[in-house]
Design a protein around this motif. Structure first.
Motif: not given
Length: 236
Positions: A64-86
């Motif tokens: 928990k101490q190393s987790i960055i701000s607004d890190a994407i949790p495992a539960s939202e893994f699927g929402t990243l697929l087909t998104k584009t990196a900024g």
């Protein structure tokens, strides 16, 4: 209680205590002090504007101490697929929501999209409160017949207006930038508790940059360049 029974119970209790300590250190403590987040796989690199696929990312448990701000949790893994990196994201890095183009402000070259300018000379009118990330509808106003103010609201009520094409030529267009005449982005000014922040603009809107595919861009340019139309812009 017989002495032998006491000894057996004492030994059993000691073994259970030691087992619990080992289990706590190896498993329980790790889960209490950590969370599962989405990361870029080791050896992978996601480049800016690149579409994210399942082969690029994984779920890992991080303290928990190393987790960055607004890190994407495992539960939202699927929402990243087909998104584009900024931005470019290197291997083993945690992925934050700030790194992903959730607002769809990066053109999709596979669909012929690009960032296209709408200059001041092309615009009949647009809301002064328009900002980046808004989605706009574009109506047409005949330049040669331009006279007086155009009332979009009345046209939607069924009243005819000779200047205004009744239906928008394009809808839901993504705005990437709103710029003033010095090419600086127009943003909300100092917040005023008595007013909407959008009313405190940092400058006057002069031009827009929007995402259009080639077909829509050519359709718009044909109306402006060849048929002498101006653009009346609204947003929801």
């Amino acid at each position: 209680m017989k002495p032998g029974v006491k000894i057996v119970l004492g030994i059993s209790l000691s073994v259970l205590t030691m087992s619990f300590v080992v289990m706590y250190d190896l498993y329980i403590k790790e889960r209490i002090d950590s969370e599962e987040v989405v990361v870029v796989k080791a050896g992978q690199e996601i480049k800016k504007n690149e579409r994210i696929t399942r082969s690029m990312i994984a779920v890992e448990r991080r303290s928990k101490q190393s987790i960055i701000s607004d890190a994407i949790p495992a539960s939202e893994f699927g929402t990243l697929l087909t998104k584009t990196a900024g931005q470019t994201i290197v291997g083993n890095s945690m992925i934050s929501k700030k790194m992903i183009d959730y607002d769809l402000l990066i053109p999709d070259p596979d669909s012929g999209e690009a960032i296209r300018p709408i200059t001041d000379e092309m615009i009949y009118s647009q809301p002064g409160s328009l900002r980046r990330k808004d989605r706009i509808d574009i109506y047409l106003v005949k330049k040669k017949e331009e006279s007086g103010n155009v009332n979009v609201a009345s046209s939607k009520d069924g009243k005819k207006n000779s200047n205004l094409v009744q239906d928008p030529i394009l809808t839901g267009i993504r705005v990437v930038y709103v710029k003033d005449d010095s090419n600086k982005e127009v943003i909300n000014g100092t917040p005023d508790k008595e007013k909407d922040d959008r009313l405190n603009a940092s400058g006057k809107i002069s031009a827009l940059e929007v995402i259009l595919n080639e077909e829509d861009f050519q359709k718009l340019m044909d109306k402006v360049v060849n048929e002498d139309y101006l653009l009346y812009i609204t947003y929801n």
